[in-house]
Design a protein around this motif. Structure first.
Motif, PDB file in Angstrom:
ATOM      1  N   ILE A 164       0.870  -1.181   0.000  1.00 45.85           N
ATOM      2  CA  ILE A 164       0.000   0.000   0.000  1.00 45.85           C
ATOM      3  C   ILE A 164       0.903   1.227   0.000  1.00 45.85           C
ATOM      4  N   GLY A 165       0.690   2.143  -0.921  1.00 52.45           N
ATOM      5  CA  GLY A 165       1.539   3.322  -1.055  1.00 52.45           C
ATOM      6  C   GLY A 165       1.322   4.347   0.046  1.00 52.45           C
ATOM      7  N   ASN A 166       1.867   5.525  -0.146  1.00 45.67           N
ATOM      8  CA  ASN A 166       1.709   6.621   0.809  1.00 45.67           C
ATOM      9  C   ASN A 166       0.358   7.320   0.616  1.00 45.67           C
ATOM     10  N   HIS A 167      -0.192   7.785   1.729  1.00 46.18           N
ATOM     11  CA  HIS A 167      -1.415   8.602   1.693  1.00 46.18           C
ATOM     12  C   HIS A 167      -2.545   7.865   0.967  1.00 46.18           C
ATOM     13  N   VAL A 168      -2.847   6.674   1.458  1.00 49.39           N
ATOM     14  CA  VAL A 168      -3.947   5.876   0.912  1.00 49.39           C
ATOM     15  C   VAL A 168      -5.040   5.752   1.972  1.00 49.39           C
ATOM     16  N   TRP A 169      -6.266   6.007   1.570  1.00 46.85           N
ATOM     17  CA  TRP A 169      -7.431   5.920   2.450  1.00 46.85           C
ATOM     18  C   TRP A 169      -8.163   4.617   2.121  1.00 46.85           C
ATOM     19  N   ILE A 170      -8.297   3.752   3.139  1.00 49.31           N
ATOM     20  CA  ILE A 170      -8.981   2.473   2.959  1.00 49.31           C
ATOM     21  C   ILE A 170     -10.264   2.474   3.787  1.00 49.31           C
ATOM     22  N   GLY A 171     -11.376   2.275   3.119  1.00 51.46           N
ATOM     23  CA  GLY A 171     -12.682   2.394   3.747  1.00 51.46           C
ATOM     24  C   GLY A 171     -13.094   1.188   4.571  1.00 51.46           C
ATOM     25  N   ASN A 172     -14.289   1.261   5.105  1.00 54.17           N
ATOM     26  CA  ASN A 172     -14.848   0.238   5.986  1.00 54.17           C
ATOM     27  C   ASN A 172     -15.084  -1.082   5.243  1.00 54.17           C
ATOM     28  N   LYS A 173     -14.792  -2.189   5.944  1.00 56.59           N
ATOM     29  CA  LYS A 173     -15.068  -3.544   5.465  1.00 56.59           C
ATOM     30  C   LYS A 173     -14.363  -3.869   4.142  1.00 56.59           C
ATOM     31  N   VAL A 174     -13.140  -3.399   3.993  1.00 53.77           N
ATOM     32  CA  VAL A 174     -12.335  -3.696   2.811  1.00 53.77           C
ATOM     33  C   VAL A 174     -11.504  -4.949   3.060  1.00 53.77           C
ATOM     34  N   ILE A 175     -11.329  -5.757   2.025  1.00 53.90           N
ATOM     35  CA  ILE A 175     -10.454  -6.926   2.077  1.00 53.90           C
ATOM     36  C   ILE A 175      -9.358  -6.745   1.037  1.00 53.90           C
ATOM     37  N   ILE A 176      -8.110  -6.883   1.484  1.00 47.94           N
ATOM     38  CA  ILE A 176      -6.958  -6.786   0.598  1.00 47.94           C
ATOM     39  C   ILE A 176      -6.297  -8.161   0.556  1.00 47.94           C
ATOM     40  N   THR A 177      -6.230  -8.764  -0.611  1.00 46.48           N
ATOM     41  CA  THR A 177      -5.718 -10.135  -0.719  1.00 46.48           C
ATOM     42  C   THR A 177      -4.297 -10.157  -1.284  1.00 46.48           C
ATOM     43  N   LYS A 178      -3.721 -11.334  -1.306  1.00 47.78           N
ATOM     44  CA  LYS A 178      -2.340 -11.540  -1.760  1.00 47.78           C
ATOM     45  C   LYS A 178      -2.117 -10.940  -3.144  1.00 47.78           C
TER      46      LYS A 178
ATOM     47  N   ALA B  35      -1.943  -7.780  -3.915  1.00 42.73           N
ATOM     48  CA  ALA B  35      -2.565  -6.471  -4.141  1.00 42.73           C
ATOM     49  C   ALA B  35      -1.534  -5.350  -4.030  1.00 42.73           C
ATOM     50  N   TYR B  36      -1.724  -4.320  -4.847  1.00 42.56           N
ATOM     51  CA  TYR B  36      -0.844  -3.153  -4.846  1.00 42.56           C
ATOM     52  C   TYR B  36      -1.703  -1.927  -5.107  1.00 42.56           C
ATOM     53  N   VAL B  37      -1.642  -0.954  -4.182  1.00 42.50           N
ATOM     54  CA  VAL B  37      -2.413   0.284  -4.319  1.00 42.50           C
ATOM     55  C   VAL B  37      -1.433   1.452  -4.275  1.00 42.50           C
ATOM     56  N   CYS B  38      -1.494   2.313  -5.268  1.00 43.16           N
ATOM     57  CA  CYS B  38      -0.534   3.413  -5.380  1.00 43.16           C
ATOM     58  C   CYS B  38      -0.898   4.595  -4.476  1.00 43.16           C
ATOM     59  N   ASP B  39       0.032   5.555  -4.408  1.00 39.35           N
ATOM     60  CA  ASP B  39      -0.097   6.742  -3.566  1.00 39.35           C
ATOM     61  C   ASP B  39      -1.375   7.529  -3.869  1.00 39.35           C
ATOM     62  N   ASN B  40      -1.872   8.219  -2.810  1.00 44.62           N
ATOM     63  CA  ASN B  40      -2.964   9.194  -2.930  1.00 44.62           C
ATOM     64  C   ASN B  40      -4.264   8.593  -3.439  1.00 44.62           C
ATOM     65  N   SER B  41      -4.460   7.308  -3.198  1.00 42.53           N
ATOM     66  CA  SER B  41      -5.654   6.631  -3.689  1.00 42.53           C
ATOM     67  C   SER B  41      -6.652   6.363  -2.566  1.00 42.53           C
ATOM     68  N   ILE B  42      -7.851   5.953  -2.955  1.00 43.37           N
ATOM     69  CA  ILE B  42      -8.927   5.613  -2.024  1.00 43.37           C
ATOM     70  C   ILE B  42      -9.473   4.243  -2.388  1.00 43.37           C
ATOM     71  N   VAL B  43      -9.672   3.399  -1.385  1.00 38.68           N
ATOM     72  CA  VAL B  43     -10.333   2.110  -1.586  1.00 38.68           C
ATOM     73  C   VAL B  43     -11.697   2.198  -0.912  1.00 38.68           C
ATOM     74  N   GLY B  44     -12.761   2.115  -1.701  1.00 39.23           N
ATOM     75  CA  GLY B  44     -14.112   2.348  -1.206  1.00 39.23           C
ATOM     76  C   GLY B  44     -14.639   1.247  -0.311  1.00 39.23           C
ATOM     77  N   THR B  45     -15.670   1.569   0.429  1.00 34.51           N
ATOM     78  CA  THR B  45     -16.295   0.653   1.382  1.00 34.51           C
ATOM     79  C   THR B  45     -16.656  -0.682   0.735  1.00 34.51           C
ATOM     80  N   GLY B  46     -16.268  -1.764   1.395  1.00 38.15           N
ATOM     81  CA  GLY B  46     -16.647  -3.103   0.956  1.00 38.15           C
ATOM     82  C   GLY B  46     -15.873  -3.647  -0.228  1.00 38.15           C
ATOM     83  N   ALA B  47     -14.877  -2.933  -0.698  1.00 40.76           N
ATOM     84  CA  ALA B  47     -14.122  -3.400  -1.865  1.00 40.76           C
ATOM     85  C   ALA B  47     -13.253  -4.604  -1.514  1.00 40.76           C
ATOM     86  N   ILE B  48     -12.996  -5.440  -2.514  1.00 40.00           N
ATOM     87  CA  ILE B  48     -12.068  -6.550  -2.378  1.00 40.00           C
ATOM     88  C   ILE B  48     -10.976  -6.364  -3.426  1.00 40.00           C
TER      89      ILE B  48
END
Length: 234
Positions: free
Chosen positions: A174-188, A190-203
């Motif tokens: 997970i990069g810098n300055h990433v907002w991860i919402g409620n009930k998110v699942i991140i699996t093997k 996974a890569y999320v870049c800087d300044n991003s948002i992962v919305g509620t319930g996302a997998i």
């Protein structure tokens, strides 16, 4: 979220009050930690380093193995945090000014790493599971909501008819300055870049190499680009 905001305000006020007398912060944290019902259970030769100016309450560290390292940075706040390690040569590194609430870090097998960057906040009920020599890396200034799960592997084997395992474990980054919402699942893997948002319930199940995006859905996909976010409402 209000709990974390109040904690950050206390740190800011304390910084102004003590000024050039950091020993007062260390004294306060020492008293706080003594009455905080913290527990450490070690079996083996391991290295635990907690800065004296961090505040821990109901924090449990259980380590079974050798040459494992747990390092907590400066001016952190941990409340109801559990660190469990069963293996050798593993690392848990928490940066400075990190706040963790109701968080579990679970490591099994050897040569794993869980790294949490400076000024990251986790607001509650978050499970970070790292197995089979993989890494969970969370950047600086990230903001996690609650009921979040990270897993670098499946814990059990999926095999072909010929007995060949097909579900290898993979790193999570997970990069810098990433907002991860409620009930998110991140699996093997996974890569999320800087300044991003992962919305509620996302997998999130794969690499996303573009910065400043909103990810949502199951499996997660990009639904918005060229964005950023602030902790404050403006």
């Amino acid at each position: 979220m209000e709990v974390i905001k109040n904690i950050m305000k206390i740190f800011a006020i304390g910084k102004k009050l003590v000024g050039k007398y950091p020993c007062l912060i260390r004294l306060g944290s020492l008293i706080y930690n003594i009455i905080g019902f913290n527990k450490t259970r070690l079996k083996g030769e391991n290295n635990i380093v907690y800065f004296k100016s961090s505040f821990l309450k109901k924090t449990t560290t259980d380590i079974f193995g050798d040459n494992n390292t747990v390092r907590l940075g400066d001016k952190c706040f941990l409340n109801n945090v559990k660190v469990y390690i069963n293996g050798n040569n593993n690392k848990v590194i928490v940066g400075n000014r990190v706040a963790l609430l109701n968080t579990e870090i679970y490591i099994e097998d050897d040569n794993n790493e869980v790294i949490i960057g400076d000024k990251t906040t986790i607001f509650g009920n978050t499970h970070l599971a790292c197995i089979e020599g993989k890494r969970i890396i969370i950047g600086n200034d990230c903001m996690f909501s609650s009921d979040i799960v990270f897993r670098t592997g499946d814990s059990h084997s999926i095999i072909t008819r010929n007995g060949i395992r097909v579900n290898e474990s993979k790193d999570i980054i997970i990069g810098n300055h990433v907002w991860i919402g409620n009930k998110v699942i991140i699996t093997k893997g996974a890569y999320v870049c800087d300044n991003s948002i992962v919305g509620t319930g996302a997998i999130v199940t794969k690499h996303f190499n573009e910065e400043g995006v909103v990810l949502a859905g199951n499996p997660a996909k990009i639904i918005k680009k060229n964005i950023n976010w602030l902790r404050e409402r403006i």
